[in-house]
Design a protein around this motif. Structure first.
Motif, short mmCIF file in Angstrom:
data_model
loop_
_atom_site.label_atom_id
_atom_site.label_comp_id
_atom_site.label_asym_id
_atom_site.label_seq_id
_atom_site.Cartn_x
_atom_site.Cartn_y
_atom_site.Cartn_z
N SER A 9 0.04 16.18 -10.73
CA SER A 9 -1.36 16.44 -11.08
C SER A 9 -1.72 17.83 -10.60
CB SER A 9 -2.28 15.43 -10.40
OG SER A 9 -2.03 14.13 -10.85
N LYS A 10 -2.69 18.43 -11.25
CA LYS A 10 -3.17 19.74 -10.82
C LYS A 10 -3.94 19.62 -9.50
CE LYS A 10 -3.63 21.63 -15.45
NZ LYS A 10 -4.60 22.04 -16.47
N LEU A 11 -4.75 18.56 -9.39
CA LEU A 11 -5.65 18.43 -8.25
C LEU A 11 -5.32 17.23 -7.37
CD1 LEU A 11 -9.06 19.13 -10.04
CD2 LEU A 11 -7.60 20.75 -8.81
N LEU A 12 -5.46 17.41 -6.07
CA LEU A 12 -5.25 16.32 -5.13
C LEU A 12 -6.31 15.23 -5.32
CD1 LEU A 12 -4.36 18.28 -1.87
CD2 LEU A 12 -2.82 17.33 -3.60
N GLU A 13 -7.49 15.63 -5.78
CA GLU A 13 -8.56 14.67 -6.03
C GLU A 13 -8.12 13.63 -7.07
OE1 GLU A 13 -8.79 17.92 -5.74
OE2 GLU A 13 -10.80 18.57 -5.17
N THR A 14 -7.39 14.09 -8.08
CA THR A 14 -6.91 13.21 -9.14
C THR A 14 -5.92 12.20 -8.58
OG1 THR A 14 -7.21 14.98 -10.74
CG2 THR A 14 -5.81 13.15 -11.41
N VAL A 15 -5.03 12.67 -7.72
CA VAL A 15 -4.04 11.79 -7.10
C VAL A 15 -4.74 10.75 -6.23
CG1 VAL A 15 -2.01 11.67 -5.62
CG2 VAL A 15 -2.35 13.67 -7.07
N ALA A 16 -5.69 11.18 -5.42
CA ALA A 16 -6.43 10.27 -4.54
C ALA A 16 -7.16 9.20 -5.34
CB ALA A 16 -7.41 11.05 -3.67
N LYS A 17 -7.78 9.59 -6.43
CA LYS A 17 -8.52 8.64 -7.26
C LYS A 17 -7.58 7.61 -7.89
CE LYS A 17 -12.17 7.08 -9.41
NZ LYS A 17 -12.94 6.07 -8.71
N ARG A 18 -6.41 8.06 -8.32
CA ARG A 18 -5.42 7.12 -8.88
C ARG A 18 -4.98 6.10 -7.83
NH1 ARG A 18 -2.39 11.51 -11.14
NH2 ARG A 18 -0.80 11.01 -9.61
N THR A 33 -6.68 19.27 2.99
CA THR A 33 -6.80 17.82 2.84
C THR A 33 -8.04 17.48 2.04
OG1 THR A 33 -5.78 17.50 5.01
CG2 THR A 33 -7.04 15.64 4.12
N ILE A 34 -7.89 16.53 1.14
CA ILE A 34 -9.06 15.96 0.49
C ILE A 34 -9.17 14.52 0.98
CG2 ILE A 34 -8.89 17.47 -1.52
CD1 ILE A 34 -8.38 13.89 -2.12
N LYS A 35 -10.40 14.05 1.11
CA LYS A 35 -10.68 12.70 1.56
C LYS A 35 -11.57 12.04 0.52
CE LYS A 35 -13.25 10.26 5.17
NZ LYS A 35 -14.11 10.44 6.34
N MET A 36 -11.20 10.84 0.13
CA MET A 36 -12.01 10.14 -0.87
C MET A 36 -12.15 8.68 -0.45
SD MET A 36 -11.34 10.14 -4.99
CE MET A 36 -11.46 11.91 -5.09
N LEU A 87 0.84 -1.21 0.00
CA LEU A 87 0.00 0.00 0.00
C LEU A 87 0.87 1.25 0.00
CD1 LEU A 87 -2.67 -1.13 2.63
CD2 LEU A 87 -2.93 -1.07 0.13
N ASN A 88 1.90 1.26 0.81
CA ASN A 88 2.82 2.39 0.87
C ASN A 88 3.48 2.63 -0.49
OD1 ASN A 88 4.33 4.43 2.47
ND2 ASN A 88 6.06 3.10 1.95
N ARG A 89 3.87 1.56 -1.16
CA ARG A 89 4.51 1.69 -2.47
C ARG A 89 3.56 2.32 -3.49
NH1 ARG A 89 5.09 -3.38 -4.33
NH2 ARG A 89 3.71 -3.06 -6.07
N ILE A 90 2.31 1.90 -3.51
CA ILE A 90 1.33 2.48 -4.42
C ILE A 90 1.22 3.98 -4.18
CG2 ILE A 90 -1.16 2.68 -4.89
CD1 ILE A 90 -1.34 -0.33 -4.75
N ILE A 91 1.11 4.37 -2.93
CA ILE A 91 0.97 5.79 -2.59
C ILE A 91 2.19 6.57 -3.07
CG2 ILE A 91 0.97 7.42 -0.65
CD1 ILE A 91 -0.89 5.30 0.75
N LYS A 92 3.37 6.09 -2.79
CA LYS A 92 4.58 6.80 -3.20
C LYS A 92 4.69 6.90 -4.72
CE LYS A 92 7.28 6.49 0.90
NZ LYS A 92 8.59 6.34 1.48
N GLU A 93 4.35 5.83 -5.42
CA GLU A 93 4.41 5.85 -6.88
C GLU A 93 3.41 6.84 -7.48
OE1 GLU A 93 5.93 1.23 -7.46
OE2 GLU A 93 3.90 1.77 -8.13
N GLU A 94 2.20 6.85 -6.97
CA GLU A 94 1.18 7.76 -7.51
C GLU A 94 1.43 9.21 -7.13
OE1 GLU A 94 -0.84 7.03 -9.89
OE2 GLU A 94 -0.30 4.91 -9.80
N MET A 95 2.03 9.42 -5.98
CA MET A 95 2.38 10.80 -5.59
C MET A 95 3.49 11.36 -6.47
SD MET A 95 0.38 11.96 -3.22
CE MET A 95 1.27 13.36 -2.53
N CYS A 96 4.26 10.51 -7.12
CA CYS A 96 5.33 10.97 -8.02
C CYS A 96 4.80 11.46 -9.37
CB CYS A 96 6.33 9.84 -8.26
SG CYS A 96 7.41 9.53 -6.87
N VAL A 97 3.55 11.18 -9.68
CA VAL A 97 2.96 11.61 -10.95
C VAL A 97 2.29 12.96 -10.73
CG1 VAL A 97 1.31 11.05 -12.77
CG2 VAL A 97 2.55 9.20 -11.59
#
Length: 120
Positions: free
Chosen positions: A68-77, A111-114, A56-66
């Motif tokens: 994005s304009k919006l935090l919502e987009t990062v959370a959804k990924r 903070t955004i929560k999804m 789970l930690n690896r997924i978060i770190k990988e997606e945070m490296c991409v």
């Protein structure tokens, strides 16, 4: 059903709508909560019977490296990858926080929560 939390993951990333944000970057905090059936792993004591928080930690770190304009987009990924790559997860909630956001005031973080549930 049980809950696994991975909390206060600190990441430096390049998200935002302002040009400076994508060049300079800033500090982020990510928190994750997943619900899954943990009965088998509680009995077997085997990593293969649970949701691996290292994964789970690896997924978060990988997606945070991409960027994005919006935090919502990062959370959804992040959520999409969790549900695609880990079949045991039935529900997941992610919080993505930008620390000291450039919004013209003394704000600790935004903070955004999804939350998503596995579709049956």
């Amino acid at each position: 059903m049980g809950i696994i939390k991975v909390e206060n993951i600190k990441v430096y990333a390049y998200h935002g709508c302002l040009k400076e944000e994508t060049k300079i970057g800033s500090d982020y905090r990510v928190d994750l909560e997943v619900k899954a059936n943990l009965k088998n792993s509680a009995k077997s004591d085997e990593l293969s019977d649970t949701v691996d928080y290292v994964f789970l930690n690896r997924i978060i770190k990988e997606e945070m490296c991409v960027p994005s304009k919006l935090l919502e987009t990062v959370a959804k990924r992040i959520l999409n990858r969790i549900f695609t790559e880990e079949k045991m997860v039935q529900k997941a909630t992610v919080w993505v926080s930008k620390i000291n956001p450039p919004i013209g005031g003394d704000v600790e973080r935004v903070t955004i929560k999804m939350t998503e549930r596995r579709k049956k």
